[in-house]
Design a protein around this motif. Structure first.
Motif, PDB file in Angstrom:
ATOM      1  N   GLN A 231      32.409 -12.523  -2.080  1.00 25.49           N
ATOM      2  CA  GLN A 231      32.977 -11.294  -1.534  1.00 25.49           C
ATOM      3  C   GLN A 231      32.711 -10.097  -2.444  1.00 25.49           C
ATOM      4  O   GLN A 231      32.519  -8.980  -1.976  1.00 25.49           O
ATOM      5  CB  GLN A 231      34.482 -11.458  -1.325  1.00 25.49           C
ATOM      6  N   ALA A 232      32.697 -10.346  -3.748  1.00 29.92           N
ATOM      7  CA  ALA A 232      32.460  -9.248  -4.689  1.00 29.92           C
ATOM      8  C   ALA A 232      30.964  -9.000  -4.871  1.00 29.92           C
ATOM      9  O   ALA A 232      30.520  -7.867  -4.927  1.00 29.92           O
ATOM     10  CB  ALA A 232      33.113  -9.555  -6.034  1.00 29.92           C
TER      11      ALA A 232
ATOM     12  N   PRO B  13      30.991  -2.980 -18.373  1.00 35.51           N
ATOM     13  CA  PRO B  13      29.842  -3.863 -18.129  1.00 35.51           C
ATOM     14  C   PRO B  13      28.822  -3.233 -17.183  1.00 35.51           C
ATOM     15  O   PRO B  13      27.623  -3.519 -17.281  1.00 35.51           O
ATOM     16  CB  PRO B  13      30.472  -5.121 -17.523  1.00 35.51           C
ATOM     17  N   ALA B  14      29.284  -2.370 -16.283  1.00 39.22           N
ATOM     18  CA  ALA B  14      28.350  -1.717 -15.369  1.00 39.22           C
ATOM     19  C   ALA B  14      27.378  -0.830 -16.144  1.00 39.22           C
ATOM     20  O   ALA B  14      26.183  -0.758 -15.829  1.00 39.22           O
ATOM     21  CB  ALA B  14      29.120  -0.905 -14.328  1.00 39.22           C
ATOM     22  N   ALA B  15      27.894  -0.178 -17.179  1.00 42.28           N
ATOM     23  CA  ALA B  15      27.040   0.694 -17.996  1.00 42.28           C
ATOM     24  C   ALA B  15      25.991  -0.134 -18.729  1.00 42.28           C
ATOM     25  O   ALA B  15      24.834   0.288 -18.869  1.00 42.28           O
ATOM     26  CB  ALA B  15      27.899   1.475 -18.984  1.00 42.28           C
TER      27      ALA B  15
ATOM     28  N   ILE C  88      15.238  -8.992 -15.664  1.00 41.69           N
ATOM     29  CA  ILE C  88      16.406  -8.522 -16.395  1.00 41.69           C
ATOM     30  C   ILE C  88      17.580  -9.428 -16.059  1.00 41.69           C
ATOM     31  O   ILE C  88      17.992  -9.526 -14.902  1.00 41.69           O
ATOM     32  CB  ILE C  88      16.702  -7.058 -16.053  1.00 41.69           C
ATOM     33  N   LEU C  89      18.055 -10.145 -17.058  1.00 39.98           N
ATOM     34  CA  LEU C  89      19.173 -11.071 -16.864  1.00 39.98           C
ATOM     35  C   LEU C  89      20.450 -10.395 -17.330  1.00 39.98           C
ATOM     36  O   LEU C  89      20.509  -9.910 -18.462  1.00 39.98           O
ATOM     37  CB  LEU C  89      18.953 -12.346 -17.684  1.00 39.98           C
ATOM     38  N   ILE C  90      21.439 -10.358 -16.442  1.00 38.37           N
ATOM     39  CA  ILE C  90      22.676  -9.684 -16.818  1.00 38.37           C
ATOM     40  C   ILE C  90      23.841 -10.664 -16.855  1.00 38.37           C
ATOM     41  O   ILE C  90      24.190 -11.285 -15.855  1.00 38.37           O
ATOM     42  CB  ILE C  90      22.953  -8.507 -15.876  1.00 38.37           C
ATOM     43  N   ASP C  91      24.393 -10.814 -18.045  1.00 38.33           N
ATOM     44  CA  ASP C  91      25.542 -11.691 -18.263  1.00 38.33           C
ATOM     45  C   ASP C  91      26.803 -10.929 -17.856  1.00 38.33           C
ATOM     46  O   ASP C  91      26.848  -9.700 -17.923  1.00 38.33           O
ATOM     47  CB  ASP C  91      25.612 -12.036 -19.761  1.00 38.33           C
ATOM     48  N   THR C  92      27.800 -11.647 -17.414  1.00 37.73           N
ATOM     49  CA  THR C  92      29.087 -11.011 -17.126  1.00 37.73           C
ATOM     50  C   THR C  92      30.197 -11.849 -17.759  1.00 37.73           C
ATOM     51  O   THR C  92      29.988 -13.016 -18.056  1.00 37.73           O
ATOM     52  CB  THR C  92      29.361 -10.925 -15.608  1.00 37.73           C
TER      53      THR C  92
ATOM     54  N   LYS D   5      31.686  -3.575  -8.800  1.00 34.63           N
ATOM     55  CA  LYS D   5      31.168  -2.305  -9.321  1.00 34.63           C
ATOM     56  C   LYS D   5      29.867  -2.532 -10.093  1.00 34.63           C
ATOM     57  O   LYS D   5      28.908  -1.775  -9.936  1.00 34.63           O
ATOM     58  CB  LYS D   5      32.212  -1.641 -10.221  1.00 34.63           C
ATOM     59  N   VAL D   6      29.831  -3.579 -10.909  1.00 31.88           N
ATOM     60  CA  VAL D   6      28.608  -3.891 -11.649  1.00 31.88           C
ATOM     61  C   VAL D   6      27.454  -4.050 -10.655  1.00 31.88           C
ATOM     62  O   VAL D   6      26.367  -3.505 -10.836  1.00 31.88           O
ATOM     63  CB  VAL D   6      28.774  -5.176 -12.489  1.00 31.88           C
TER      64      VAL D   6
END
Lengths: 312, 476
Positions: free
Chosen positions: A253-254, A181-183, A196-200, A216-217
């Protein structure tokens, strides 16, 4: 009174359009909240509130607890109300105190270009849907939107987001199922746009490895674009109980959470957990979902929320 | 984190325990805390009231006041009442000739994923399972079910229609014609107050004639859980519940409430993202877990699943010899990994629940310890006594730690071996600092959580071996 999208986004807008939007929202939120069979107000209104009567206070306490406001925020609300000299208009006073606990009207930080919004949450809260609707709203307000399909875990999540991308006229950046997902976040920023909307992928906050992945993302986003992500939105389902606090704590925390999107507020759940999160963690609610339609994602308005919560 | 139900009850009842004698005031104070703890755990307010009342009555009763250890009596009462509330035994789906299971629930409760997990579990029992998507609301819901079905090799019968009743009935007929004996119908998530969608669900129900209607319920639900369950019970009725997302730190309040208000049993609990993370729900174990009394039975079952038969045999062999080399350490650690996230495992250990805040660090410690072991030569791993000063320096350099860390690891292994010897002789090992876990109860061990978790688990092979045999014969 209800906030408009322009206010949430910090844009200028004509007074007329603003009024129009407000009326629609107020009506809708009120309508959806009043659907709940036993709105807080009903319980309280059944017997007029009497500050001298301990049963009245007990009823208030129970009504707040039943709305998932939680023990600490309930205790605080009662403390504040007890401190008030005048409780003649009780519902008004309660609404004011609830709104007071929830802080200043928030703004969605989209004034960088590009601005990156990372959307996170546990499984099934409505992240992808929220992103889709938000993309559409941003598009309506003149932003060029890119959607990054960072949920590479759930079967068919990407397809779902792609459908939303079409509806919102947004650039779509996806990857293989099981991809990093980070990529994808990196590629989405690379693709450009105003927002830029980033879904996880949905993840439980107790899953250390998945929370590491989320961190990491976030790191990759921050490394790719200075100051990003400009917003990290935690999507919380209104039916969530006190576990919502743990979600907000551990997700922070993340990836430090900058705002809450409170979804599914059109059910009979009152979303009191949002009061607890704002009160205990100081994280503002920025968006609310009040229905399934594309216009049912709205800027959060504490005053309206509180009022709808206590009036019947 | 001092806020889980078991911690709070632990603190409250610990207070009582310290007193030796219970007076009215002490009980009232404790009951207030029990009430708050249950509310924090999202147990429904009405359920809490009744629960606290029953506990108080019994606590004030003669059995407690006459007891020499009234505090422990109260613990027992709370446990009994919790178990009572959860129902006394595990309940399951009906297994008839042709079973139709209808899944219903709110949006986002995890119906589609649960459908996949259930299909996998029933297939493993030897049923011929089919999945039928009748969720025509959510974009891509059918795709999701098809991908799930493909990954577990279960056919998905989709019908191109906008009518969920038709999708469900046609799917059912086709699956039956193809020789399937179990069909699972996945329906659209809906709000319980949405009359139109509830009506549709009733029509789907009447059309497919389910043998079991299962309500899929999110374990993280708040006070709303009861309203949801009641509404589904009134409109469609259901036979049991599958509780999802129980692998979070959800405290089971929703489960308690729903069980208590509707009287319906909880069939399964979903405890992870992977498709095999569906467990039969054990009410008595849940009650124990809520009280922080640990869930050793589930732990043993998991260990059993994580270890191959060879590994189990090897572990037994090692136990008999009382050996514990670094090779054993590595395989134990890897097995532990396969059992799932460390936090979840720790939670099942008695007395560990309240220490979970430190568990994050432990994952890193585990990695560091593994790095040290991997920096050893195979000979060093199997004969740890040959590791002299020079070798220690090399291992420290190789794994990026200090020599002291390596020394501590070597010391820890000796302690571990002693414990293994005790277990091998059939004694329960004395666990130094066990209740203080996982902060490093063992003398100065940098990564001893793995060892300490090995300890209770190392009793598993014997137990697991027995259980294993039993399970096999039970299946036939």
């Amino acid at each position: 009174m209800a906030r408009s999208w322009a206010e949430l986004l910090g844009d200028d807008e004509t007074a007329e359009a603003r009024e129009e939007e407000r009326r629609g929202f107020f009506g809708r939120l009120r309508e959806s909240l009043s659907k709940s069979r036993r709105a807080l107000g009903d319980q309280l209104a059944a017997v007029a509130f009497d500050p001298g009567d301990s049963e009245s206070w007990e009823r208030l306490e129970e009504a707040l607890l039943m709305a998932d406001v939680g023990v600490p925020a309930t205790v605080e609300l009662i403390r504040r109300l007890e401190a008030r000299a005048d409780l003649s208009d009780f519902n008004e006073a309660l609404a004011e105190e609830i709104a007071g606990l929830m802080g200043e009207p928030p703004v969605l930080n989209v004034h960088h270009s590009p601005a990156v919004i990372l959307v996170v949450g546990v499984n099934g809260t409505g992240k992808t849907t929220t992103i889709g609707k938000l993309a559409r709203k941003l598009h309506e307000h003149g932003r060029k939107v890119t959607l990054g399909a960072g949920d590479t875990f759930r079967a068919a999540a990407e397809e779902q987001l792609e459908i939303w991308a079409e509806r919102a006229n947004a650039t779509f950046v996806g990857g293989e199922r099981g991809a990093d997902p980070a990529a994808i976040a990196y590629d989405a920023i690379q693709a450009g746009g105003d927002v830029i909307l980033i879904d996880t992928a949905g993840r439980l906050h107790t899953q250390t490895n998945l929370m590491d992945e989320l961190a990491k993302v976030r790191r990759v986003i921050a490394g790719k674009l200075e100051g990003a992500p400009h917003e990290t939105i935690l999507v919380v389902d209104s039916t969530t109980g006190q576990n919502g606090l743990q979600q907000a704590r551990l997700f922070s925390q993340a990836a430090p959470i900058t705002g809450i999107a409170l979804t599914k507020l059109d059910g009979s759940a009152k979303g009191g957990i949002a009061v607890a999160i704002s009160h205990e963690l100081g994280i503002p609610v920025k968006l609310v979902g009040v229905g399934e339609g594309i216009d049912d994602l709205r800027p959060f308005d504490a005053d309206d929320f509180a009022r709808a919560l206590v009036s019947s | 984190m001092f806020d889980s139900l078991s911690d709070k009850l632990g603190a409250v009842l610990g207070d009582l325990r310290g007193r030796g004698r219970l007076d009215d005031e002490a009980i009232s104070g404790a009951m207030r805390e029990v009430r708050l703890a249950l509310l924090e755990a999202d147990v429904n307010l009405e359920v809490v009231r009744g629960f606290v009342e029953r506990v108080r009555e019994r606590a004030l009763g003669a059995e407690v006041l006459k007891s020499l250890t009234p505090g422990q009596q109260v613990v027992k009462i709370v446990h009994d009442e919790l178990t009572d509330l959860m129902g006394s035994e595990s309940a399951g789906l009906k297994r008839t000739g042709f079973s139709v299971i209808l899944l219903a629930g709110l949006q986002g409760s995890g119906k589609t994923t649960t459908a996949g997990k259930l299909a996998r579990a029933l297939k493993a029992e030897g049923r011929t399972v089919a999945l039928i998507p009748a969720d025509l609301q959510r974009p891509a819901a059918i795709d999701q079910l098809e991908q799930l079905g493909a990954s577990i090799d279960v056919p998905v019968y989709r019908t191109d229609t906008k009518d969920p009743v038709r999708a469900a009935t046609e799917g059912r007929e086709r699956a039956k014609a193809d020789g399937c004996d179990t069909v699972i119908v996945d329906t659209a998530g809906r709000l319980q107050i949405d009359e139109e969608l509830m009506g549709e669900l009733v029509r789907v129900r009447d059309a497919v004639r389910p043998t079991d209607i299962v309500l899929v319920l999110d374990a993280m639900l708040g006070q709303e859980a009861v309203n949801v369950a009641k509404a589904f019970q009134e409109r469609v009725d259901f036979d049991g519940v599958i509780l999802t997302k129980l692998d979070g730190d959800a405290r089971g309040g929703a489960a308690l409430s729903v069980r208590s208000i509707t009287g319906k049993p909880i069939f399964y609990a979903s405890t992870g993202e992977k498709l095999d993370a569906l467990e039969v729900f054990h009410p008595d174990r849940m009650a124990s877990r809520i009280l922080g009394m640990g869930d050793v039975l589930t732990l043993i079952e998991r260990a059993e699943q994580a270890a191959s038969e060879d590994e189990q045999a090897q572990m037994e062999e090692r136990l008999r010899k009382g050996q514990f080399t670094f090779d054993d350490f590595l395989s134990a650690q890897r097995m532990l990994r396969r059992m799932g996230p460390l936090q979840g495992i720790l939670k099942m250990l008695p007395g560990v629940g309240s220490q979970l805040a430190d568990a994050d660090i432990d994952e890193n410690k585990m990695k560091r310890v593994e790095a040290m072991v991997l920096s050893m030569t195979p000979r060093e791993r199997s004969m740890p006594h040959t590791i002299d000063g020079k070798r220690r320096q090399r291992i420290a350099r190789g794994s990026g730690v200090s020599v002291q860390d390596v020394n501590q690891l070597l010391e820890g292994r000796k302690v571990m071996e002693k414990m293994m010897k005790q277990v091998g002789k059939g004694k329960m090992p004395s666990l130094p600092g066990m209740p203080k876990m996982p902060g490093g109860g063992m003398p100065g061990m940098p990564g001893m959580p793995p060892q300490q978790t090995v300890a209770p688990r190392s009793t598993a092979p014997g137990a697991a071996g027995r259980k294993h045999g039993k399970k096999k014969s039970g299946r036939r």
